[in-house]
Scaffold this active site. Structure first.
Site, PDB file in Angstrom:
ATOM      1  N   LYS A  22      52.377 143.727 126.339  1.00 29.65           N
ATOM      2  CA  LYS A  22      51.032 143.388 126.805  1.00 29.65           C
ATOM      3  C   LYS A  22      50.350 144.590 127.452  1.00 29.65           C
ATOM      4  O   LYS A  22      49.204 144.931 127.134  1.00 29.65           O
ATOM      5  CB  LYS A  22      51.114 142.217 127.786  1.00 29.65           C
ATOM      6  N   ARG A  91      50.233 138.748 134.991  1.00 30.75           N
ATOM      7  CA  ARG A  91      50.917 138.234 133.796  1.00 30.75           C
ATOM      8  C   ARG A  91      52.157 139.054 133.501  1.00 30.75           C
ATOM      9  O   ARG A  91      52.203 140.251 133.773  1.00 30.75           O
ATOM     10  CB  ARG A  91      49.993 138.286 132.569  1.00 30.75           C
ATOM     11  N   GLY A 100      55.167 131.976 126.158  1.00 30.23           N
ATOM     12  CA  GLY A 100      55.442 130.771 126.917  1.00 30.23           C
ATOM     13  C   GLY A 100      56.686 130.807 127.766  1.00 30.23           C
ATOM     14  O   GLY A 100      57.054 129.813 128.377  1.00 30.23           O
ATOM     15  N   MET A 102      57.341 132.993 130.448  1.00 29.05           N
ATOM     16  CA  MET A 102      57.092 133.295 131.857  1.00 29.05           C
ATOM     17  C   MET A 102      55.629 132.995 132.172  1.00 29.05           C
ATOM     18  O   MET A 102      54.726 133.291 131.383  1.00 29.05           O
ATOM     19  CB  MET A 102      57.447 134.757 132.164  1.00 29.05           C
ATOM     20  N   ARG A 335      48.238 141.888 120.127  1.00 26.65           N
ATOM     21  CA  ARG A 335      49.601 142.253 119.746  1.00 26.65           C
ATOM     22  C   ARG A 335      49.730 142.027 118.253  1.00 26.65           C
ATOM     23  O   ARG A 335      48.929 141.303 117.652  1.00 26.65           O
ATOM     24  CB  ARG A 335      50.630 141.410 120.496  1.00 26.65           C
ATOM     25  N   HIS A 451      84.874 126.292 107.857  1.00 29.24           N
ATOM     26  CA  HIS A 451      85.118 126.200 106.414  1.00 29.24           C
ATOM     27  C   HIS A 451      83.917 125.586 105.709  1.00 29.24           C
ATOM     28  O   HIS A 451      83.434 126.101 104.684  1.00 29.24           O
ATOM     29  CB  HIS A 451      86.379 125.370 106.140  1.00 29.24           C
ATOM     30  N   SER A 777      88.097 147.099  99.737  1.00 27.49           N
ATOM     31  CA  SER A 777      87.051 146.114 100.011  1.00 27.49           C
ATOM     32  C   SER A 777      87.362 145.471 101.354  1.00 27.49           C
ATOM     33  O   SER A 777      88.457 144.935 101.542  1.00 27.49           O
ATOM     34  CB  SER A 777      86.995 145.042  98.920  1.00 27.49           C
ATOM     35  N   CYS A 845      83.461 142.422 101.134  1.00 28.61           N
ATOM     36  CA  CYS A 845      83.322 141.134 100.459  1.00 28.61           C
ATOM     37  C   CYS A 845      83.362 139.964 101.426  1.00 28.61           C
ATOM     38  O   CYS A 845      83.364 138.809 101.009  1.00 28.61           O
ATOM     39  CB  CYS A 845      84.394 140.961  99.389  1.00 28.61           C
ATOM     40  N   TYR A 865      79.049 149.408  98.176  1.00 28.37           N
ATOM     41  CA  TYR A 865      78.443 148.132  97.817  1.00 28.37           C
ATOM     42  C   TYR A 865      78.748 147.081  98.871  1.00 28.37           C
ATOM     43  O   TYR A 865      79.679 147.223  99.680  1.00 28.37           O
ATOM     44  CB  TYR A 865      78.933 147.645  96.446  1.00 28.37           C
TER      45      TYR A 865
END
Length: 894
Positions: A22, A91, A100, A102, A335, A451, A777, A845, A865
């Site tokens: 701000k 502020r 919202g 503070m 902003r 799982h 991997s 992976c 990768y």
């Protein structure tokens, strides 16, 4: 000396870390020459000093006094002077927007004397008392700690007594009396009086905003948005301007583009005779911003001009707060505006077309989390009511189906064409067929990486886990929530994005973005914007993106989604369903002949699976992991077997010999901690013939695809290696079988042999393991478990929420890679592995391969990768492109 206060004219948006969002943006607007009420900012550094010591930092009060004096000279008024008071707003303003979280305090400087001066200079008695009422109410709740509901209750009672529909129905006399009632309320609740000193009001307000950084609302919001706790907030102190002076005044919020859709043009709300807090609070119905054009054409055109200035300057959607004070327009805040995922992609594309940003900047403005939200179907928000139960939003999307309580029923009903939702306390690998058949999965236990969650995400199935108020009674085929009983077959709706379950069938809205990835269909608008971002990401990314896929169907889907191969094909998933009986036969084999018969029955089934997968991924690498989980996972539940045997004996009947043999096997193979037991490479070394069967199935599939003029590129991955000797022995067995098949077929079968790095020891001895491995991997799921000493399914339910509350985690290490610990092991393994074998191919992976933040780390760590579930391939592609643009590694600790 440390400087704690900056005038608006001294800063700019480049000082957002110090001045907060701000304060930095107010300074930027001031520099641009926009009409900003003057003021100054106390820095985040002052807040951090206050939070660290609990006391106001030395020098802060003096600096505020000096800047206040300068502000008084510039305005020609003194704070709270009796005849013509200077009034201030206070502020909060953190580095990142925390809307919202503070509270604001308006009209600092009013007291029993200066309210009379404000009444005189404004010529509006009601306005003066309304302003004083606001100060006492805001100061009482934010600074003095009085429950805000008590003020609202007092105000509501007065409106009811006067028959007033809203605040405007109260007279000056009413508001004067309300000020007195509020002051009495403060005295009664706190034992102290509302301060009459304007200087004390200002001083206490600034410190209260600092303190509010530790408030529960702020803490909850920071956890949700992953905002660090140690940033602190700045405080802006600004000259008051008034939108509540009458019909020629008002306040509003404006966006330079629609933040929901991204469409250009002014968008927002306006409320006449109101302050900005009234607009946000919704105490009266606003009018569309475009209505201001008729109400005050001059102010409207000024506002449009300032909006164009700001959007051009910030080169982005701007969120603006403004006040009109008797026809004079004041800009109170701007902003870069928050937006939906749809709007993010649309706006980025349009700004590129308008030459305000480059294609690379456009790619940087969107992210994988937003893309994921666009890919899943959703419920029509207007059509759903209150959820029946909430749980963990484990796999996003929306689905409707009949509740079923076991895998077999899910499969049966789905085969008959019915859509079902599988409801379980928790899932196991045996539930996989039912999970595949179901539209959604709901569990009463587990978290985002249980799982159920991991498998569901991998399949793109909607999932809500850990719905603890859900009482699942599989035997009775129903679940309960409080007094509500839901029988099997009842339609329920599952929102995996919100973690909500509803009774009945809610209407679904299809995802056009998913259709694009499935079919290439590319209508104008959001889908075209997504397509353009994906094209740029693919052009600039260095990381390849592969998929975790276990079936030809998943492989084909992954290829449509842009996968460049398969990074993980889990062979154990091929042993479930009807094939489980063959695995049982192998386990129960009394001699080598019976074992070879069981393995021989499995061989053609696995071979056919591999043929289909290699065909779907023809010409691309397919990394096939040899069997990994403990064998007991393929056996029936120990308790169920014991109950069946005991029941038969209680009836005087002889137990089923097969059940007895199975129970003996289950007891013999029982492990206290199966994750650390006989599994992975250990299983291959101990169970004769298992590795040979799997490798032969792979090699023969390669031969068949080669004979069919395909280009199969199978890679064989050995799991859970902790010592190079394990890999050496298993690799010799793999190469022996490959050589046999090559000789038998007359076709040379060459499959690179590598390993998963999923144990800390493997990472720390990667240099030696690379002597035998042609690729690495990282199995980051297990590497995270073994590094932290966590059993994922257990600890998420037990204490993860407490760890998040205490700030030990900012996010689960199973969702986003723990860079300081697990990430360091990854870097060590990469460096030492390539020191031994410079050409070593390295990927990941684990589930982290599809996590946006983790993808950036893997890029920086030098991996080749990432591999993830098919449905997350587009996300990984997008983030790999964004990571390449970022160009530098982020910190390894956080």
């Amino acid at each position: 000396m440390v400087r704690y206060v900056y005038d608006f004219a001294e800063g700019g948006r480049d000082l957002a870390d110090l001045l907060g969002g701000k304060g930095a943006n107010l300074a930027e607007m001031t520099r641009l020459g926009l009409p900003v009420p003057p003021g100054f900012t106390a820095t985040t550094e002052a807040c951090r000093a206050f939070l660290a010591t609990g006391a106001e930092p030395d020098g802060l009060a003096c600096e505020i006094t000096l800047h206040l004096a300068a502000l008084e000279r510039a305005t020609g008024r003194r704070l709270g002077q009796p005849d013509d008071p200077l009034l201030l707003s206070v502020r909060s303003g953190a580095r990142f927007s925390m809307p919202g979280m503070m509270d604001t305090i308006l009209d600092i400087g009013l007291n029993d004397d200066s309210v009379l001066g404000l009444m005189k200079t404004s010529g509006n008695e009601r306005f003066a008392w309304d302003s004083y009422r606001r100060l006492v109410q805001m100061f009482g709740s934010t600074v003095m700690g009085v429950d805000g509901a008590l003020f609202e209750s007092t105000l509501s009672a007065l409106k009811r007594a006067r028959g007033a529909a809203d605040d405007l129905g109260l007279t000056a006399t009413d508001l004067s009396g309300l000020v007195g009632a509020f002051k009495d309320l403060i005295l009664r609740e706190t034992g102290t009086r509302f301060p009459q000193s304007p200087e004390e009001q200002l001083h206490r307000a600034v410190l209260a905003v600092f303190e509010s950084w530790r408030g529960e609302r702020a803490r909850v919001y920071r956890r949700r948005e992953h905002i660090p706790d140690d940033l602190g907030t700045a405080v802006t102190v600004q000259t008051m301007v008034f939108g509540n002076l009458g019909p020629d005044s008002g306040s509003g919020v404006a966006f330079t583009r629609d933040p929901a859709t991204g469409r250009p043009g002014p968008y927002g709300d306006y409320l006449s005779n109101a302050q900005g807090e009234d607009v946000v609070a919704g105490i009266r119905n606003t009018v569309p911003l475009t209505a201001l054009k008729e109400m005050d054409p001059h102010a409207y055109e000024q506002l449009r001009g300032h909006m164009r200035t700001l959007e051009t300057h910030y080169r982005d959607l701007c969120d603006i707060e403004f006040t009109i004070e008797r026809g004079h327009l004041w800009m109170l805040q701007t902003r870069v505006g928050k937006r939906t995922a749809e709007a993010a992609f649309t706006i980025a594309t349009e700004l590129v077309e308008e030459d305000l940003i480059t294609r690379d900047e456009g790619l940087a403005r969107v992210d994988g989390n937003g893309l994921a939200r666009l890919m899943f179907p959703r419920f029509d928000a207007a059509a759903v009511g209150e959820p029946l139960v909430h749980g963990v939003p484990a796999s996003p999307g929306a689905a409707v189906g009949a509740a079923v309580f076991d895998s077999a029923e899910a499969v049966r009903r789905a085969a008959a064409g019915e859509k079902v939702v599988l409801v379980r306390q928790e899932t196991t690998p045996e539930d996989l067929p039912g999970m595949i058949a179901a539209q959604a999965v709901v569990t009463s236990r587990g978290g985002k990486t249980s799982h159920a969650a991991v498998v569901a995400r991998g399949m793109g199935t909607v999932c809500v886990c850990g719905a603890e108020h859900l009482g699942v009674d599989s035997a009775a085929r129903r679940f309960t929530v409080g007094d509500t009983v839901v029988e099997e077959g009842t339609l329920i709706s599952v929102d995996g994005s919100a973690g909500a379950v509803y009774l009945g069938a809610a209407a679904l809205v299809d995802s056009a973005v998913m259709r694009y990835f499935e079919t290439g269909e590319r209508p104008a608008g959001t889908v075209d914007a997504v397509a353009r971002a994906m094209e740029r990401a693919d052009e600039v990314r260095r990381l390849e993106v592969r998929a975790n896929a276990d079936t030809p169907e998943d492989a084909a889907r992954a290829r449509r989604f842009g996968a460049q191969g398969i990074g993980l094909c889990r062979t154990e998933h091929m042993f479930l369903g009807e094939r489980r009986r063959l695995v049982e036969a192998m386990i129960l084999a009394r001699d080598e002949t019976e074992r070879e018969q069981a393995l021989g029955a499995l061989l053609p089934l696995q071979r056919q699976d591999f043929i289909g997968i290699l065909e779907a991924m023809d010409g691309l690498p397919v990394t096939i992991r040899l069997i990994d989980p403990p064998l007991h996972e393929f056996l029936p539940d120990r308790t169920d077997l014991a109950v069946r045997i005991a029941t038969a004996q209680a009836r005087g009947a002889a137990p089923d010999p097969h059940d007895t043999a199975l129970l003996d096997a289950v007891n013999r193979m029982h492990e206290e901690n199966p994750m650390l037991g006989l599994r992975g490479v250990r299983l291959g070394l101990i169970v004769p013939g298992l590795v040979a069967m799997q490798v032969r199935a792979i090699a023969e599939a390669v031969v068949q695809r080669t004979r069919a003029n395909g280009t199969p590129r199978a890679e064989i991955m050995v799991p859970l290696v902790g010592a190079v000797e394990e890999l050496r022995i298993e690799r010799e067995e793999v190469e022996r079988v490959l050589a046999e098949v090559s000789t038998e077929s007359g076709i040379q079968v060459r499959c690179p042999v590598g390993t998963m790095i999923e144990l800390p020891r493997a990472a720390l001895t990667a240099g030696r393991i690379a002597e035998e491995a042609q690729f690495f991997s990282f199995g980051t799921n297990d590497l995270t478990q073994t590094t932290w000493g966590f059993s994922r399914d257990d600890v998420e339910a037990a204490f993860f929420s407490a760890y998040l509350d205490k700030g030990i985690f900012t996010t689960s290490p199973f969702e986003t890679l723990d860079r300081a610990g697990v990430g360091r092991l990854v870097r060590i393994a990469v460096d030492e592995g390539r020191a031994t074998r410079p050409e070593l191919k390295i990927g990941v992976c684990g589930e982290h391969g599809g996590d946006p933040d983790s993808v950036h780390f893997f890029h920086a760590a030098g991996l080749d990768y990432v591999s993830c579930s098919p449905y997350r391939v587009p996300v990984a592609r997008l983030e790999a492109g964004r990571a390449a643009l970022a160009g530098t590694a982020t910190s390894d600790t956080r």
